[in-house]
Scaffold this motif. Structure first.
Motif, short mmCIF file in Angstrom:
data_model
loop_
_atom_site.label_atom_id
_atom_site.label_comp_id
_atom_site.label_asym_id
_atom_site.label_seq_id
_atom_site.Cartn_x
_atom_site.Cartn_y
_atom_site.Cartn_z
N ARG A 21 22.09 -4.90 -8.71
CA ARG A 21 20.77 -5.11 -8.08
C ARG A 21 20.88 -4.69 -6.74
NH1 ARG A 21 18.38 -7.22 -13.11
NH2 ARG A 21 17.62 -5.80 -14.17
N PHE A 22 21.82 -6.08 -6.74
CA PHE A 22 22.05 -6.64 -5.13
C PHE A 22 23.02 -5.51 -4.24
CE2 PHE A 22 24.51 -9.77 -2.04
CZ PHE A 22 23.22 -9.61 -0.88
N GLY A 23 24.02 -5.42 -5.33
CA GLY A 23 24.43 -3.69 -4.17
C GLY A 23 23.20 -2.76 -3.68
N ALA A 24 22.97 -2.48 -4.65
CA ALA A 24 21.73 -1.61 -4.33
C ALA A 24 20.78 -2.09 -3.58
CB ALA A 24 21.10 -1.19 -5.56
N ILE A 25 20.57 -2.97 -3.69
CA ILE A 25 19.90 -3.27 -2.27
C ILE A 25 20.35 -3.74 -1.01
CG2 ILE A 25 18.99 -6.10 -1.40
CD1 ILE A 25 17.43 -6.27 -4.00
N VAL A 26 21.43 -3.73 -0.53
CA VAL A 26 22.39 -4.28 0.66
C VAL A 26 22.60 -2.37 0.80
CG1 VAL A 26 24.05 -4.53 1.37
CG2 VAL A 26 23.59 -6.27 0.57
N PHE A 27 23.07 -1.39 0.14
CA PHE A 27 23.17 -0.36 0.78
C PHE A 27 21.76 0.84 0.94
CE2 PHE A 27 23.47 3.70 -0.40
CZ PHE A 27 24.12 5.02 -0.58
N ILE A 28 20.90 0.11 -0.20
CA ILE A 28 19.27 0.68 0.94
C ILE A 28 19.14 0.67 2.30
CG2 ILE A 28 17.59 0.27 0.26
CD1 ILE A 28 17.21 0.80 -2.30
N VAL A 29 19.46 -1.26 2.69
CA VAL A 29 18.55 -1.76 3.79
C VAL A 29 20.19 -1.19 5.05
CG1 VAL A 29 20.34 -3.57 5.77
CG2 VAL A 29 18.93 -3.77 3.28
N GLY A 30 21.51 -0.69 4.67
CA GLY A 30 22.51 0.23 5.39
C GLY A 30 21.37 0.84 5.67
N ALA A 54 26.83 -1.53 13.40
CA ALA A 54 27.57 -2.42 12.45
C ALA A 54 26.80 -2.70 11.65
CB ALA A 54 27.65 -3.82 13.00
N ILE A 55 25.56 -2.53 11.22
CA ILE A 55 24.60 -3.02 9.79
C ILE A 55 24.84 -1.25 9.49
CG2 ILE A 55 22.85 -3.45 9.64
CD1 ILE A 55 21.73 -4.57 12.13
N CYS A 56 25.42 -0.62 9.79
CA CYS A 56 25.29 0.51 9.11
C CYS A 56 26.26 0.61 8.36
CB CYS A 56 25.36 1.86 10.35
SG CYS A 56 24.09 1.92 10.98
N VAL A 61 29.48 -1.88 2.12
CA VAL A 61 29.74 -2.50 0.98
C VAL A 61 28.90 -2.80 -0.10
CG1 VAL A 61 28.75 -6.12 1.61
CG2 VAL A 61 30.30 -4.38 3.56
N GLY A 62 27.59 -2.45 0.30
CA GLY A 62 26.69 -2.25 -0.74
C GLY A 62 27.14 -1.91 -1.93
N PHE A 63 28.08 -0.20 -1.36
CA PHE A 63 28.94 0.72 -2.56
C PHE A 63 29.44 -0.71 -2.89
CE2 PHE A 63 31.33 3.61 -3.77
CZ PHE A 63 31.29 3.97 -4.71
N VAL A 64 30.44 -1.09 -2.71
CA VAL A 64 31.49 -1.80 -3.20
C VAL A 64 30.96 -3.39 -4.22
CG1 VAL A 64 33.18 -3.63 -2.35
CG2 VAL A 64 33.31 -1.36 -1.43
N ILE A 65 29.83 -3.80 -3.99
CA ILE A 65 29.22 -4.53 -4.82
C ILE A 65 28.87 -4.02 -6.20
CG2 ILE A 65 27.07 -6.41 -4.45
CD1 ILE A 65 27.69 -6.99 -1.50
#
Length: 89
Positions: A21-30, A54-56, A61-65
Protein backbone atom coordinates in the motif's frame (compact mmCIF):
# COMPACT_ATOMS: atom_id res chain seq x y z
CA UNK A 1 -22.95 -14.79 11.30
CA UNK A 2 -19.48 -16.22 11.80
CA UNK A 3 -16.56 -15.41 9.59
CA UNK A 4 -15.23 -18.19 7.43
CA UNK A 5 -11.45 -18.65 7.28
CA UNK A 6 -11.31 -17.28 3.74
CA UNK A 7 -13.28 -14.11 4.52
CA UNK A 8 -11.37 -13.60 7.75
CA UNK A 9 -8.06 -13.86 5.88
CA UNK A 10 -9.21 -11.16 3.46
CA UNK A 11 -9.95 -8.77 6.36
CA UNK A 12 -6.61 -9.25 8.10
CA UNK A 13 -3.54 -7.44 6.86
CA UNK A 14 -0.86 -9.97 6.03
CA UNK A 15 2.87 -9.48 6.12
CA UNK A 16 3.90 -7.14 3.35
CA UNK A 17 0.44 -5.64 2.76
CA UNK A 18 1.39 -2.31 4.32
CA UNK A 19 4.53 -2.17 2.20
CA UNK A 20 2.48 -2.75 -0.94
CA UNK A 21 0.00 0.00 0.00
CA UNK A 22 2.77 2.44 0.92
CA UNK A 23 4.66 1.60 -2.27
CA UNK A 24 1.53 2.26 -4.33
CA UNK A 25 1.07 5.66 -2.68
CA UNK A 26 4.71 6.61 -3.27
CA UNK A 27 4.40 5.42 -6.88
CA UNK A 28 1.29 7.56 -7.45
CA UNK A 29 3.03 10.62 -5.99
CA UNK A 30 5.92 10.02 -8.38
CA UNK A 31 3.54 9.55 -11.31
CA UNK A 32 1.77 12.83 -10.57
CA UNK A 33 5.14 14.57 -10.26
CA UNK A 34 6.18 13.10 -13.61
CA UNK A 35 3.03 14.41 -15.29
CA UNK A 36 3.53 17.83 -13.73
CA UNK A 37 7.18 17.90 -14.77
CA UNK A 38 6.57 16.83 -18.36
CA UNK A 39 3.61 19.17 -18.91
CA UNK A 40 5.71 22.38 -19.32
CA UNK A 41 7.71 20.68 -22.07
CA UNK A 42 4.53 20.21 -24.11
CA UNK A 43 3.03 23.58 -23.17
CA UNK A 44 6.12 25.52 -24.18
CA UNK A 45 6.65 27.11 -20.77
CA UNK A 46 9.77 27.21 -18.65
CA UNK A 47 10.72 23.80 -17.23
CA UNK A 48 10.62 23.11 -13.52
CA UNK A 49 13.83 23.13 -11.43
CA UNK A 50 15.91 19.99 -11.06
CA UNK A 51 14.33 19.04 -7.74
CA UNK A 52 11.05 18.39 -9.56
CA UNK A 53 12.80 15.83 -11.74
CA UNK A 54 14.24 14.20 -8.61
CA UNK A 55 10.72 13.82 -7.19
CA UNK A 56 9.82 11.87 -10.32
CA UNK A 57 12.18 9.17 -9.10
CA UNK A 58 9.57 8.31 -6.48
CA UNK A 59 7.88 6.17 -9.11
CA UNK A 60 10.80 3.76 -9.06
CA UNK A 61 11.13 3.92 -5.29
CA UNK A 62 7.43 3.13 -4.88
CA UNK A 63 7.73 0.20 -7.25
CA UNK A 64 10.66 -1.22 -5.28
CA UNK A 65 8.80 -0.79 -1.97
CA UNK A 66 5.72 -2.55 -3.35
CA UNK A 67 7.85 -5.35 -4.79
CA UNK A 68 9.50 -5.83 -1.38
CA UNK A 69 6.04 -6.14 0.15
CA UNK A 70 5.04 -8.76 -2.41
CA UNK A 71 8.23 -10.73 -1.77
CA UNK A 72 7.66 -10.54 1.98
CA UNK A 73 4.11 -11.83 1.53
CA UNK A 74 5.35 -14.67 -0.68
CA UNK A 75 7.97 -15.65 1.89
CA UNK A 76 5.38 -15.70 4.69
CA UNK A 77 3.01 -17.84 2.62
CA UNK A 78 5.81 -20.27 1.79
CA UNK A 79 6.75 -20.55 5.47
CA UNK A 80 3.11 -21.15 6.37
CA UNK A 81 2.69 -23.80 3.67
CA UNK A 82 5.93 -25.48 4.69
CA UNK A 83 4.92 -25.64 8.34
CA UNK A 84 1.50 -27.02 7.41
CA UNK A 85 3.05 -29.69 5.19
CA UNK A 86 5.48 -31.02 7.76
CA UNK A 87 3.94 -33.47 10.23
CA UNK A 88 4.04 -32.61 13.92
CA UNK A 89 6.69 -34.54 15.82
Amino acid sequence: MTATPSSRAADEAGPGDRLVRFGAIVFIVGAVATLATVAPLFLGTDPFPSIAYAICMLMGVGFVIAAAGVLRSIAAQRRQAKSAATPAA
